[in-house]
Motif scaffolding. Structure first.
Motif, short mmCIF file in Angstrom:
data_model
loop_
_atom_site.label_atom_id
_atom_site.label_comp_id
_atom_site.label_asym_id
_atom_site.label_seq_id
_atom_site.Cartn_x
_atom_site.Cartn_y
_atom_site.Cartn_z
N UNK A 110 0.81 -1.21 0.00
CA UNK A 110 0.00 0.00 0.00
C UNK A 110 0.85 1.26 0.00
N UNK A 111 2.15 1.11 0.11
CA UNK A 111 3.03 2.27 0.21
C UNK A 111 3.57 2.62 -1.17
N UNK A 112 3.22 3.80 -1.64
CA UNK A 112 3.72 4.29 -2.92
C UNK A 112 4.73 5.40 -2.62
N UNK A 113 5.98 5.15 -2.96
CA UNK A 113 7.04 6.14 -2.70
C UNK A 113 7.81 6.34 -4.00
N UNK A 114 7.46 7.39 -4.74
CA UNK A 114 8.12 7.70 -6.00
C UNK A 114 8.79 9.07 -5.98
N UNK A 115 8.20 9.99 -5.21
CA UNK A 115 8.73 11.34 -5.12
C UNK A 115 10.02 11.36 -4.30
N UNK A 116 10.98 12.20 -4.71
CA UNK A 116 12.28 12.24 -4.02
C UNK A 116 12.15 12.66 -2.56
N UNK A 117 11.25 13.62 -2.28
CA UNK A 117 11.05 14.06 -0.90
C UNK A 117 10.46 12.93 -0.06
N UNK A 118 9.54 12.16 -0.64
CA UNK A 118 8.96 11.03 0.10
C UNK A 118 9.99 9.93 0.32
N UNK A 119 10.86 9.70 -0.67
CA UNK A 119 11.90 8.69 -0.49
C UNK A 119 12.81 9.08 0.68
N UNK A 287 3.73 13.08 -9.09
CA UNK A 287 4.18 11.85 -9.73
C UNK A 287 3.66 10.59 -9.06
N UNK A 288 3.08 10.72 -7.87
CA UNK A 288 2.56 9.54 -7.16
C UNK A 288 1.07 9.35 -7.37
#
Length: 340
Positions: A110-119, A287-288
């Motif tokens: 369930x975790x979508x991590x594509x953005x650099x800040x979120x990473x 982007x997410x």
């Protein structure tokens, strides 16, 4: 603590006697205390026990733990309560936790991590998860603070122990105090039996306090004492109980501003704010959006059409994706999920 595998279907009796399907050797448990119907759906039914059956269940998708009194005394018809993996059943004073074989639904999907800040947020979260320090999660309503809290718990040494959630805005002050700290029998009108609070129930695990900024000042003082002394005193109690829990708190408020205006205790803020993780709003990580929309569409299709093999593949048209990505999403991920 012992573990017992359950059959895939049918019903099992929980009780103190040796020939019960699941023997719970505790003096507060009746000889034949309750029946667990394995369904689907999964349900618990009291069998006229002396000390009653209660369920701590997570209601829907909210971050609130509810205590449901299944019953005691003479069995009532249609009194069974529906359960989910992770719910806690209290047979008298004994505790039974339902776990799905191989772990509960893999929340990592369930975790979508594509953005650099979120990473960067999730990488820091994974590092701090390994230690004992308390964590404060900041972000607008609906950005995914609870999902991040679950990820931290899974990555921590406490992963095999409970993760219990409480929304500080969902309950009145008196109920909030009882839910957090528990109460003794006769502590107030309606307290017909002693009840352990959330902090005791989460022993060895993690307590997630959602919307900590809404916590009344009187409860803040008691929570501060618990964090400092690592002991909890039930409402109406005389002797404190030692606890071992980790606190993850979340809020959409600016707690420093709340401290300045006297609405939040500075000493409690420092205790909870061992590490601060700030989650950016969805409008800052467009982007997410497509990946999240696809996730919610497929999950919803599987829930609505569980017997159809094609339910796991739900195409979203390019025009629809463009419209989704152009929206500012003031309600963040929660709004996107509801739209899908």
């Amino acid at each position: 603590m012992s573990t017992r595998a359950l059959p895939r279907s049918g019903s099992v009796v929980l009780g103190r006697e040796d020939d019960a399907d699941v023997c719970v050797p505790d003096a507060s448990v009746s000889r034949r205390h309750a029946t667990l119907h394995l369904g689907p759906p999964l349900r618990i039914e009291d069998l006229g026990s002396s000390n009653g059956t209660r369920v701590r269940t997570r209601h829907s998708s909210a971050a609130t733990e509810r205590l449901i009194d299944v019953g005691k005394g003479a069995p009532a018809r249609n009194a069974a309560v529906e359960l989910s993996p992770g719910d806690v059943i209290y047979l008298g004073a004994a505790r039974v936790i339902l776990r799905q074989k191989g772990g509960e639904r893999d929340a990592r999907k369930d975790v979508i991590v594509k953005d650099s800040a979120m990473r960067a947020v999730y990488e820091l979260a994974e590092r701090v998860a390994r230690g004992p320090i308390n964590i404060l999660l900041l972000g607008e309503t609906g950005v995914g603070k609870e999902v991040l809290a679950e990820s931290i718990h899974r990555a921590s040494p406490r992963a095999q122990r409970p993760l219990l959630r409480l929304s500080c805005v969902a309950l009145s002050e008196s109920l909030l105090e009882s839910e957090l700290f528990g109460h003794e029998r006769g502590a107030f009108t309606g307290a017909v039996r002693a009840k352990p609070g959330l902090l005791e129930t989460a022993e060895g695990g993690t307590v997630f306090l959602d919307e900590i900024g809404e916590l009344p000042l009187s409860i803040q003082a008691k929570l501060l004492r618990v964090i400092e002394e690592r002991k909890v005193m039930r409402v109406g109690g005389l002797t404190p109980t030692k606890i071992d829990v980790r606190f993850i708190s979340a809020t959409h408020r600016n707690l420093e501003a709340e401290v300045s205006r006297g609405a939040f205790r500075q000493d409690l803020y420092f205790r909870l704010n061992g590490v601060t993780l700030t989650i950016p709003p969805l409008r800052e990580r467009p982007g997410e959006v497509a990946a999240l929309a696809q996730l919610f569409a497929e999950r919803t299709a599987k829930e609505l059409f569980p017997s159809e093999a094609s339910a796991g593949t739900v195409p979203i048209s390019p025009a629809a994706l463009v419209g989704l990505q152009r929206h500012s999403w003031p309600g963040n991920i929660r709004e996107l999920r509801n739209v899908i």
